[in-house]
Design a protein around this motif. Structure first.
Motif, PDB file in Angstrom:
ATOM      1  N   SER A 308      81.247  25.799  37.950  1.00 15.37           N
ATOM      2  CA  SER A 308      81.783  24.245  37.507  1.00 15.37           C
ATOM      3  C   SER A 308      80.798  23.404  37.953  1.00 15.37           C
ATOM      4  O   SER A 308      80.559  22.275  37.489  1.00 15.37           O
ATOM      5  CB  SER A 308      83.216  24.007  37.960  1.00 15.37           C
ATOM      6  OG  SER A 308      83.065  24.100  39.588  1.00 15.37           O
ATOM      7  N   LYS A 309      80.029  23.545  38.939  1.00 12.19           N
ATOM      8  CA  LYS A 309      78.947  22.694  39.536  1.00 12.19           C
ATOM      9  C   LYS A 309      77.676  23.149  39.116  1.00 12.19           C
ATOM     10  O   LYS A 309      76.747  22.176  39.399  1.00 12.19           O
ATOM     11  CB  LYS A 309      78.918  22.651  40.973  1.00 12.19           C
ATOM     12  CG  LYS A 309      80.391  22.399  41.595  1.00 12.19           C
ATOM     13  CD  LYS A 309      80.444  22.405  43.049  1.00 12.19           C
ATOM     14  CE  LYS A 309      81.744  21.850  43.643  1.00 12.19           C
ATOM     15  NZ  LYS A 309      81.635  22.128  45.290  1.00 12.19           N
ATOM     16  N   SER A 310      77.397  23.992  38.247  1.00  9.42           N
ATOM     17  CA  SER A 310      76.063  24.568  37.884  1.00  9.42           C
ATOM     18  C   SER A 310      75.816  23.482  36.570  1.00  9.42           C
ATOM     19  O   SER A 310      76.329  22.867  36.126  1.00  9.42           O
ATOM     20  CB  SER A 310      76.147  25.839  37.689  1.00  9.42           C
ATOM     21  OG  SER A 310      76.891  26.280  36.466  1.00  9.42           O
ATOM     22  N   ARG A 317      81.878  25.130  32.196  1.00  8.82           N
ATOM     23  CA  ARG A 317      82.528  24.348  33.639  1.00  8.82           C
ATOM     24  C   ARG A 317      83.707  24.080  33.560  1.00  8.82           C
ATOM     25  O   ARG A 317      84.345  23.961  34.561  1.00  8.82           O
ATOM     26  CB  ARG A 317      81.437  23.159  33.761  1.00  8.82           C
ATOM     27  CG  ARG A 317      80.065  23.280  34.028  1.00  8.82           C
ATOM     28  CD  ARG A 317      79.314  22.229  34.821  1.00  8.82           C
ATOM     29  NE  ARG A 317      79.532  20.920  33.683  1.00  8.82           N
ATOM     30  CZ  ARG A 317      78.460  20.716  32.691  1.00  8.82           C
ATOM     31  NH1 ARG A 317      77.475  21.708  32.706  1.00  8.82           N
ATOM     32  NH2 ARG A 317      78.365  19.760  32.204  1.00  8.82           N
ATOM     33  N   GLU A 318      84.365  23.519  32.269  1.00  7.96           N
ATOM     34  CA  GLU A 318      85.892  23.194  32.217  1.00  7.96           C
ATOM     35  C   GLU A 318      86.616  24.381  32.422  1.00  7.96           C
ATOM     36  O   GLU A 318      87.522  24.430  32.959  1.00  7.96           O
ATOM     37  CB  GLU A 318      86.251  22.575  30.792  1.00  7.96           C
ATOM     38  CG  GLU A 318      87.495  22.317  30.721  1.00  7.96           C
ATOM     39  CD  GLU A 318      87.701  21.735  29.060  1.00  7.96           C
ATOM     40  OE1 GLU A 318      88.908  21.261  28.870  1.00  7.96           O
ATOM     41  OE2 GLU A 318      86.764  21.413  28.516  1.00  7.96           O
ATOM     42  N   SER A 320      85.838  27.122  33.990  1.00 12.39           N
ATOM     43  CA  SER A 320      85.718  27.685  35.253  1.00 12.39           C
ATOM     44  C   SER A 320      86.652  26.632  36.362  1.00 12.39           C
ATOM     45  O   SER A 320      87.171  27.244  37.357  1.00 12.39           O
ATOM     46  CB  SER A 320      84.272  27.455  35.980  1.00 12.39           C
ATOM     47  OG  SER A 320      83.880  26.140  36.090  1.00 12.39           O
ATOM     48  N   ARG A 321      86.948  25.538  35.954  1.00 13.69           N
ATOM     49  CA  ARG A 321      87.710  24.520  36.746  1.00 13.69           C
ATOM     50  C   ARG A 321      89.087  25.295  36.543  1.00 13.69           C
ATOM     51  O   ARG A 321      90.097  25.069  37.685  1.00 13.69           O
ATOM     52  CB  ARG A 321      87.461  23.144  36.284  1.00 13.69           C
ATOM     53  CG  ARG A 321      86.266  22.599  36.807  1.00 13.69           C
ATOM     54  CD  ARG A 321      86.449  20.971  36.833  1.00 13.69           C
ATOM     55  NE  ARG A 321      86.327  20.595  35.397  1.00 13.69           N
ATOM     56  CZ  ARG A 321      85.074  20.444  34.869  1.00 13.69           C
ATOM     57  NH1 ARG A 321      83.768  20.611  35.312  1.00 13.69           N
ATOM     58  NH2 ARG A 321      84.979  19.942  33.588  1.00 13.69           N
TER      59      ARG A 321
END
Length: 494
Positions: A308-310, A317-318, A320-321
């Motif tokens: 999410s921070k990559s 990223r969504e 992964s959150r």
């Protein structure tokens, strides 16, 4: 079923033993006492008969045996036995050959009319012995038929001489005149000389006179008052024995029932202990599995946070959150499960209750401020005996449950009240929707929840800790609306 069959057999045996006691006491022992009393009465009748025979035998040595003399003997015999014995003589009747009374004494009205058959005639207030037997002999071994039989002595040549038997001894006796003297023996034609008033009698007339005057039978009526009293007293004694035997049987039955129930409860307790041990083992295994599951979840959460921070695409990223959020939920549930399955070892100490409540309120200050909830701490400044860590967990779970129940601008209040003596009760009140009556026992069960974000283990942990301390928790109504969770029996420490 096995216990029921065993109880039925035991109760049946106890009832059978009691019935045997009843039959033994009434059918054998009481009958034996009555038979012994009747035997004593027969023996007494035999003694009276012996006495009467001895008196008559003594009179027979005189020249004549007149009725007035015999009457006085019978009267004296009745009077003496009536006042000196418990089995008194009621009446004595001497009979002739025709069964007619020659001499009577006592109250002959008690003798039933027409009694001529030999034997015993028992009535409600007495017994009558009748023995009209011609030529019968009486011995001391004959206890059922006491008999006195007399026959007269014939003074004519045509009528043979007869004797009577009394107690095995033979002698002559009669109501007729004595044998002639030496100077009266010879008369014209030979043979003994008769008295002047008998000389004109022929043999048939002489026999008829003898039949009317001869002592032939005895009727003896005796009181059975002593026998009835003895039988009644013995019957009461048997009834008391039967009563106590019944009480003993009932006590034995109750004792057996308690023993059977105790044995059954012990068996159930052993089975429950085995089941509890098995559940503890399963609980520890599940807790270990949950603990081992948290490590992979932490790895998954960490990798999802890195994604999410990559510089990954926004869609990755969504997602992964979302993975992070779901792992957080699962981790929270695993943490509560591990906390619930952990054995509760209470280490009691002196804790300031007001301060413990204030610290828990500060710990949830963010959630309280977010929903603008007003929390009041009205707990008395008292110290209680409890495990500090477990008490904080109870207060935390109750406050968290209340914040989830109320809406914005809701109200929550902590307060205490005395239960009497050295005990107090802690109340956690809210003005939320409350708990329905049907769910007030269900909410303390594991995994039962009414909140979408709840795990269903918070209140179960609360009840577990409360019971480990020996306290009690209840869910009540809060007026006008809301719910009250009351923990009672908290001991105040001086």
């Amino acid at each position: 079923m096995e216990f029921a069959r065993r109880n039925t057999v035991v109760y049946g045996l106890l009832l059978g033993v009691w019935l045997l006691v009843v039959g033994w006491q009434l059918g054998k022992e009481h009958a034996r006492v009555e038979a012994a009393a009747k035997t004593d009465l027969r023996n007494r009748a035999m003694e009276i008969t012996d006495t009467l025979g001895a008196e008559v035998h003594a009179l027979s040595f005189r020249e004549t045996l007149m009725e007035d003399r015999l009457q006085s003997v019978l009267d004296e015999l009745v009077r003496t036995n009536q006042f000196t014995t418990s089995t008194g003589v009621i009446a004595i009747v001497l009979l002739n050959t025709a069964g007619e009374p020659l001499v009577t004494a006592g109250n002959t009205n008690v003798i039933p009319p027409g009694i001529l058959s030999e034997g015993e005639h028992w009535a409600s207030d007495g017994v009558t012995f009748v023995n009209p037997v011609w030529g019968a002999s009486f011995t001391n071994q004959n206890t059922t038929n006491p008999v006195v039989v007399f026959s007269f002595r014939d003074f004519s040549n045509s009528i043979p001489r007869t004797n009577f038997e009394f107690n095995g001894s033979s002698s002559t006796n009669g109501m007729m005149p004595p044998p002639p003297r030496e100077n009266d023996r010879e008369r014209p034609g030979g043979g003994p000389r008769r008295p002047p008033w008998m000389r004109n009698m022929n043999p048939d007339q002489f026999r008829a006179l003898a039949a009317r005057r001869e002592l032939h039978g005895l009727v003896l009526s005796m009181s059975t008052e002593n026998l009835r009293t003895l039988a009644t007293d013995d019957l009461w004694m048997r009834a008391i024995i039967i009563f106590f035997a019944g009480i003993s049987a009932i006590i034995a039955g109750v004792a057996w029932r308690n023993l059977a129930k105790t044995s059954e409860l012990q068996i159930r307790l052993i089975r429950a202990s085995e089941l509890n041990s098995h559940l503890k083992e399963m609980n520890l295994a599940a807790a270990g599995l949950a603990h081992e599951t948290r490590n992979p979840l932490n790895i998954i959460r960490g990798m999802a946070q890195m994604i999410s921070k990559s510089d990954a695409p926004p869609e990755a990223r969504e997602k992964s959150r979302a993975i992070v959020d779901e792992t957080d939920k699962v981790t929270a549930q695993l943490n509560e499960f591990i906390n619930y399955s952990r054995p509760r070892e209470v280490r009691r100490a002196k804790i300031q209750l007001n301060a413990a409540v204030a610290e828990v309120i500060r710990a949830l200050d963010y959630d309280i401020a977010e929903k603008k909830i007003r929390v009041e701490n009205k707990v008395a400044s008292v110290s209680i005996e409890a495990d500090e860590q477990l008490l904080r967990q109870v207060l935390f779970n109750l406050l968290l449950n209340a914040t989830q129940a109320v809406g914005e601008n809701g109200q929550i209040q902590f307060s205490t009240q005395k239960n009497g003596g050295a005990e107090i009760a802690l109340d956690v009140r809210d003005n939320g929707p409350g708990v329905p009556q049907a769910q007030r026992q269900e909410i303390f069960k594991p995994y039962f929840t009414t909140h979408q974000k709840g795990t269903g283990l918070g209140l179960a942990v609360v009840q577990q800790i409360v019971l480990a301390h020996g306290w009690e928790i209840q869910c009540l109504d809060n007026e006008p609306n809301g719910a009250v969770f009351r923990i009672s029996h908290l001991k105040v420490s001086a």
